[in-house]
Structure formats: structure tokens, C-alpha cells
Design a protein around this motif. Structure first.
Motif, PDB file in Angstrom:
ATOM      1  N   PRO A   8      -6.142 -21.346   3.040  1.00  0.00           N
ATOM      2  CA  PRO A   8      -5.018 -21.787   3.876  1.00  0.00           C
ATOM      3  C   PRO A   8      -3.980 -20.730   4.209  1.00  0.00           C
ATOM      4  N   ASN A   9      -3.778 -19.760   3.300  1.00  0.00           N
ATOM      5  CA  ASN A   9      -2.717 -18.763   3.500  1.00  0.00           C
ATOM      6  C   ASN A   9      -3.319 -17.359   3.567  1.00  0.00           C
ATOM      7  N   ILE A  10      -2.929 -16.590   4.562  1.00  0.00           N
ATOM      8  CA  ILE A  10      -3.481 -15.248   4.733  1.00  0.00           C
ATOM      9  C   ILE A  10      -2.345 -14.248   4.922  1.00  0.00           C
ATOM     10  N   VAL A  11      -2.371 -13.181   4.114  1.00  0.00           N
ATOM     11  CA  VAL A  11      -1.371 -12.117   4.205  1.00  0.00           C
ATOM     12  C   VAL A  11      -2.078 -10.839   4.647  1.00  0.00           C
ATOM     13  N   PHE A  12      -1.631 -10.287   5.749  1.00  0.00           N
ATOM     14  CA  PHE A  12      -2.246  -9.088   6.321  1.00  0.00           C
ATOM     15  C   PHE A  12      -1.416  -7.845   6.030  1.00  0.00           C
ATOM     16  N   ASP A  13      -2.096  -6.769   5.680  1.00  0.00           N
ATOM     17  CA  ASP A  13      -1.508  -5.435   5.759  1.00  0.00           C
ATOM     18  C   ASP A  13      -1.443  -5.090   7.245  1.00  0.00           C
ATOM     19  N   PHE A  14      -0.696  -4.069   7.600  1.00  0.00           N
ATOM     20  CA  PHE A  14      -0.574  -3.710   9.022  1.00  0.00           C
ATOM     21  C   PHE A  14      -1.356  -2.452   9.372  1.00  0.00           C
ATOM     22  N   GLY A  15      -0.860  -1.274   8.915  1.00  0.00           N
ATOM     23  CA  GLY A  15      -1.525  -0.023   9.260  1.00  0.00           C
ATOM     24  C   GLY A  15      -2.917   0.074   8.671  1.00  0.00           C
ATOM     25  N   GLY A  16      -3.911   0.280   9.531  1.00  0.00           N
ATOM     26  CA  GLY A  16      -5.298   0.368   9.088  1.00  0.00           C
ATOM     27  C   GLY A  16      -6.036  -0.948   9.223  1.00  0.00           C
ATOM     28  N   VAL A  17      -5.308  -2.048   9.093  1.00  0.00           N
ATOM     29  CA  VAL A  17      -5.919  -3.378   9.198  1.00  0.00           C
ATOM     30  C   VAL A  17      -5.742  -3.942  10.604  1.00  0.00           C
ATOM     31  N   LEU A  18      -4.516  -3.951  11.094  1.00  0.00           N
ATOM     32  CA  LEU A  18      -4.238  -4.419  12.458  1.00  0.00           C
ATOM     33  C   LEU A  18      -3.983  -3.247  13.403  1.00  0.00           C
ATOM     34  N   LEU A  19      -3.121  -2.346  12.970  1.00  0.00           N
ATOM     35  CA  LEU A  19      -2.818  -1.157  13.770  1.00  0.00           C
ATOM     36  C   LEU A  19      -3.735  -0.014  13.350  1.00  0.00           C
ATOM     37  N   ASN A  20      -4.382   0.617  14.296  1.00  0.00           N
ATOM     38  CA  ASN A  20      -5.192   1.799  13.991  1.00  0.00           C
ATOM     39  C   ASN A  20      -4.253   2.967  13.687  1.00  0.00           C
ATOM     40  N   ILE A 109       0.100 -17.646   8.179  1.00  0.00           N
ATOM     41  CA  ILE A 109      -0.216 -16.217   8.146  1.00  0.00           C
ATOM     42  C   ILE A 109       1.068 -15.377   8.084  1.00  0.00           C
ATOM     43  N   PHE A 110       0.964 -14.285   7.327  1.00  0.00           N
ATOM     44  CA  PHE A 110       2.096 -13.419   7.044  1.00  0.00           C
ATOM     45  C   PHE A 110       1.672 -11.955   7.153  1.00  0.00           C
ATOM     46  N   LEU A 111       2.654 -11.087   7.288  1.00  0.00           N
ATOM     47  CA  LEU A 111       2.428  -9.648   7.292  1.00  0.00           C
ATOM     48  C   LEU A 111       3.153  -9.047   6.099  1.00  0.00           C
ATOM     49  N   LEU A 112       2.492  -8.110   5.403  1.00  0.00           N
ATOM     50  CA  LEU A 112       3.101  -7.394   4.283  1.00  0.00           C
ATOM     51  C   LEU A 112       2.740  -5.920   4.416  1.00  0.00           C
ATOM     52  N   SER A 113       3.722  -5.126   4.815  1.00  0.00           N
ATOM     53  CA  SER A 113       3.438  -3.736   5.173  1.00  0.00           C
ATOM     54  C   SER A 113       4.315  -2.740   4.428  1.00  0.00           C
ATOM     55  N   VAL A 133       4.474  -8.262  24.064  1.00  0.00           N
ATOM     56  CA  VAL A 133       4.717  -9.282  23.040  1.00  0.00           C
ATOM     57  C   VAL A 133       5.515  -8.672  21.887  1.00  0.00           C
ATOM     58  N   CYS A 134       6.091  -9.563  21.063  1.00  0.00           N
ATOM     59  CA  CYS A 134       6.774  -9.134  19.844  1.00  0.00           C
ATOM     60  C   CYS A 134       5.856  -9.398  18.658  1.00  0.00           C
ATOM     61  N   LEU A 135       5.598  -8.387  17.859  1.00  0.00           N
ATOM     62  CA  LEU A 135       4.682  -8.511  16.727  1.00  0.00           C
ATOM     63  C   LEU A 135       5.085  -9.654  15.798  1.00  0.00           C
ATOM     64  N   SER A 136       6.368  -9.808  15.534  1.00  0.00           N
ATOM     65  CA  SER A 136       6.841 -10.821  14.595  1.00  0.00           C
ATOM     66  C   SER A 136       6.447 -12.236  15.001  1.00  0.00           C
ATOM     67  N   ASP A 176      -6.167  -5.700   2.848  1.00  0.00           N
ATOM     68  CA  ASP A 176      -5.586  -4.355   2.909  1.00  0.00           C
ATOM     69  C   ASP A 176      -6.728  -3.339   2.966  1.00  0.00           C
ATOM     70  N   ASP A 177      -6.450  -2.162   3.520  1.00  0.00           N
ATOM     71  CA  ASP A 177      -7.474  -1.108   3.594  1.00  0.00           C
ATOM     72  C   ASP A 177      -7.361  -0.116   2.457  1.00  0.00           C
ATOM     73  N   MET A 178      -6.535  -0.426   1.453  1.00  0.00           N
ATOM     74  CA  MET A 178      -6.453   0.414   0.261  1.00  0.00           C
ATOM     75  C   MET A 178      -6.756  -0.432  -0.966  1.00  0.00           C
ATOM     76  N   MET A 179      -7.760  -0.009  -1.730  1.00  0.00           N
ATOM     77  CA  MET A 179      -8.219  -0.812  -2.858  1.00  0.00           C
ATOM     78  C   MET A 179      -7.144  -0.970  -3.932  1.00  0.00           C
ATOM     79  N   VAL A 180      -6.301   0.039  -4.111  1.00  0.00           N
ATOM     80  CA  VAL A 180      -5.239  -0.066  -5.118  1.00  0.00           C
ATOM     81  C   VAL A 180      -4.302  -1.228  -4.777  1.00  0.00           C
TER      82      VAL A 180
END
Length: 207
Positions: A8-20, A109-113, A133-136, A176-180
Motif C-alpha cells: 500500500p505504501n511506496i517511498v521512492f528515492d529520487f536521484g538514480g531511481v526517478l531522475l537520471n 506514495i512519497f519521496l525520500l531524497s 509540472v511540479c514534482l511535489s 533506492d539505487d544504493m544498497m546501503v
């Protein structure tokens, strides 16, 4: 490929995941404006390093520019520093925004960057100019390290988001694109997916 539509809940990283992004490009750009010791870039990402403090909001943009000048031979303008720093920010494919819009219908859905004020202003402007558009608007809430005073993989950054949003960790996926960073999310009970960019995996493969 795993599918996560049932969570039900998804938290996205930004750089590398959404933004190249391409961090090597920033290193190259800093070198071009006179940063002689390239290893300083890696060192300054460590705890209490220059980039770490900028991404936690401990120092502001002017303080960052002042300190980075100490590592640069010759005179450089604020604009040159910002351009070099922002050169790692590439594009945000529109189909990823379309994916977020679809996910909003059935998920929270949320963003955590991990980010900083210089990058934030640059990509917010770019997304507005390119896509209109506005990312937020694509997230219920967006969380940025420089506003939170915390930076991944500090477990507190995840627990802060969970508590503020009233989310159950086991019902929340972090990508996230970083395993740590995904390991840290798992340590507080969240589900997590490490997006393996080196193997060509993209966020569109997951949903």
C-alpha cells in the motif's frame, strides 16, 4: 522481475531511481574549473564532510561555495561552482512521472531524497521547464535531507517519515539505487528494493 503492486505504501528515492544522474560528470566538471584533488569529492561525502553537511542542511549554499573554493585553484564564480555541481543532474523521463500518477490511484506514495538546496532548485526548475509540472504534486509528501537535518542511510530518516505519515513499516516499500540505503530501510522493518542500475534495471520494471 518483482512486482510490488500489492504493497500500500511506496517511498521512492529520487536521484538514480526517478531522475537520471551521473556523479562522474560532476567530478569531471569540478576538475575542469580547477579542483585538483578529485579524491576530495569522495572524502567530502563522508560524515561531517562538505557534501554531507550541505545535504543535511548544516551549511547553506554560500557556505558550501566558500568551502569548495578552498579546494579549487584559481578564481571561480558562484555560477561556475553551481554549474559543475549540477552537471550530474540529467533528465527525468516523462514515463516515470506517468507511472507515479498511476500509482497514486491505489497507493500512498512519497519521496525520500538525499539532496541539497542547489540541486533541489536546479531539478525543480528543470522539471517545471521540461514537463510543465511540479514534482511535489506527484507525491503525498516529499522529504529532502537538507530540510530534515538527516541523511540516508541514517535509520532515523526512515523512522521519522514513517512516524510523520502514520505508516506501518512492514506495509511500506522503499526503493533506492544504493544498497546501503535499502539495507538501512530493512533494519527498521520496511520492505526494500535495491534498484540495480548496473544491470539495466529501471523503476518501470517494478510496477
Amino acid at each position: 522481475m518483482q512486482k510490488y503492486n500489492s504493497i500500500p505504501n511506496i517511498v521512492f528515492d529520487f536521484g538514480g531511481v526517478l531522475l537520471n544522474i551521473n556523479t562522474d560528470q560532476a567530478v569531471k566538471s569540478f576538475k575542469e574549473i580547477g579542483l585538483t584533488d578529485i579524491d576530495v569529492v569522495k572524502k567530502e561525502y563522508q560524515t561531517n564532510g562538505l557534501f554531507d553537511r550541505l545535504e543535511k542542511g548544516i551549511i547553506n549554499a554560500d557556505q558550501f561555495r566558500l568551502e569548495i573554493r578552498e579546494h579549487i585553484v584559481g578564481k571561480v564564480t558562484d555560477e561556475q561552482i553551481d554549474a559543475a555541481w549540477n552537471s550530474m543532474l540529467l533528465d527525468l523521463p516523462y514515463e516515470r512521472l506517468e507511472m507515479l500518477e498511476k500509482l497514486k490511484k491505489n497507493h500512498r506514495i512519497f519521496l525520500l531524497s538525499n539532496t541539497n538546496i542547489i540541486h533541489w532548485e536546479a531539478y525543480m526548475g528543470m522539471i517545471k521547464n521540461v514537463h510543465g509540472v511540479c514534482l511535489s504534486d506527484f507525491f503525498e509528501n516529499d522529504y529532502y535531507s537538507h530540510n530534515m537535518g538527516l541523511r540516508k542511510p541514517d535509520p532515523q530518516i526512515y523512522t521519522t517519515l514513517l512516524k510523520k505519515e502514520g505508516l506501518i513499516a512492514s506495509e511500506t516499500l522503499f526503493i533506492d539505487d544504493m544498497m546501503v540505503n535499502t539495507d538501512a530501510a530493512k533494519s527498521v522493518g520496511m520492505k526494500a528494493h535495491y534498484l540495480n542500475l548496473e544491470k539495466g534495471e529501471t523503476i518501470l520494471d517494478l510496477f
